[in-house]
Design an enzyme around this catalytic site. Sequence first.
Site, mmCIF file in Angstrom:
data_model
loop_
_atom_site.group_PDB
_atom_site.id
_atom_site.type_symbol
_atom_site.label_atom_id
_atom_site.label_comp_id
_atom_site.label_asym_id
_atom_site.label_seq_id
_atom_site.Cartn_x
_atom_site.Cartn_y
_atom_site.Cartn_z
ATOM 1 N N GLY A 1 0.736 -1.261 0.088
ATOM 2 C CA GLY A 1 -0.049 -0.025 -0.071
ATOM 3 C C GLY A 1 0.913 1.266 0.010
ATOM 4 O O GLY A 1 2.056 1.248 -0.425
ATOM 5 N N SER A 2 0.228 2.357 0.609
ATOM 6 C CA SER A 2 1.005 3.579 0.650
ATOM 7 C C SER A 2 2.510 3.654 1.136
ATOM 8 O O SER A 2 3.104 4.619 1.117
ATOM 9 C CB SER A 2 0.016 4.695 1.321
ATOM 10 N N THR A 3 2.815 2.695 1.897
ATOM 11 C CA THR A 3 4.213 2.555 2.550
ATOM 12 C C THR A 3 5.074 2.536 1.293
ATOM 13 O O THR A 3 6.219 2.983 1.360
ATOM 14 C CB THR A 3 4.292 1.612 3.746
#
Length: 494
Positions: A215-217
């Site tokens: 995801g956004s990591t």
Amino acid sequence: MTKYIRRAAALCALLLVALLLNATRVQVFQAGAYDGNPANRRQTIARYGQPRGDILVDGLPVTGSRDSGQQLRYERTYTDGPLYAPVTGFASQVYGTTFLENSEDGILSGSDPLLSPFPLWNDATRAQNPAGKVVTTLDPAAQRAAYRGLGSRRGAVAAIEPSTGRILALVSTPSYDPGKLSGTGKAVRHAWERLNGAADKPMLNRAIRQTYPPGSTFKVVTAAAALDAGVVTDLDTSTTSPDPYRLPGTTTRLTNEIEGCEDASLRYAFEWSCNTVFAKLGVDVGLSDMTRTAGDFGFNDRLRIPFSVAPSNFDTTLDKAQLALSSIGQFNTRATPLQMAMISAAVAGGGSVKTPYLVEKTTTRSDSTVSTTGPRTLHQAMNPATALRMRELMTDVVTEGTGTNAAIPGATVGGKTGTAQHGIDNLGMPYAWFISWAQADGTMEPAVAVAVVVEDAAADRGDISGGGDAAPIAKAVMEAVLGFRDGSRGPSRR
């Protein structure tokens, strides 16, 4: 008569020579084959005929041996078995060995030739060495903080010392007691069947053997690639990023969970995790540079710590639409929690990715060193100047963005939240991520980098679940390593 005596003597001598030759063939040239024959139980009996060596955490053993009085005499015991199971693995007379019990079996069983007092001593005497010890890099306070933080939820935590690559915590939940697999009775078989049949897979090491969409990591990687490639030169200059963003070559429109993402600066987009900005940045950087940067962070590598780690995946054959999705940690980008801790550690460590390792050294029973492990650079993930700017961006996330739950008074903390969609039509409960690093005020460098994933997190909107579910766990682990308690500085209790 004398002639017959001479013939008989010659025949006896010939038979004696043949006997000696056959004994030499069996005991010297074919010894390995006989030793390795599954029907030969002598080695197994000898293997369990003495106590197994200990695995140490902070100088204290977390394993032991119990005299069962059976033919396979000594059974393995574990202190805080579920807490350390993702590190120790199990040693079972029936089902073999896993993790450190497997990779360091030669030391722990006493069969490693390096434990011998002299070279070739064991080959000549066929003797068994006293078992040695394995000294781990784990911080017990960090390990306990991670385990308590995850609680009954499915998930994993990995923590690394950025300057060296030493693994400080490696936790996977739900866990199990490896001592239940020691011995040869019916209870061992029943425990094995129960653990393997459990729907929540307690024996799966989610920290190193399970890969998740990050995801956004993953936007840490995309931002670093954009800065290194010169696609972005100023953190506060507006980008050309429409909202919604149409994926190249498709009619699919990508949207955001937050307002203000249209033409947002890299700082704002990172702080509030604008999908549209990072999807377009990945396309602008291009497949070649994105692939190289992901590889330099450790994606697609095959690591051993010393047991094997599942490779994290960044596809090298993507079209532009797929690249856009991959640049925000979706499509088929997948990573282990250990890999995501390595990303955070690279930012904290000036752009250098250190090879993670779990064994500090191995010793004989009397504590003489057999082998040691030291820091080693795996890759240079980004320019040091880029790493400084990424530290600035990650710090902003914690001070005023989606990661404020990870803030620690008395320390500088950088982080990145993430929520990864999965399942058919992305209808599965999102995975909540948080990656971070921490540096105590007055110290020279960050002391810890952490990655947390929670599988069954409550997620109502975007990245907030990463900040709400995973960030507090990361905070507890960082506080444990720094020696902070309840927001104040003090020594860790171990």
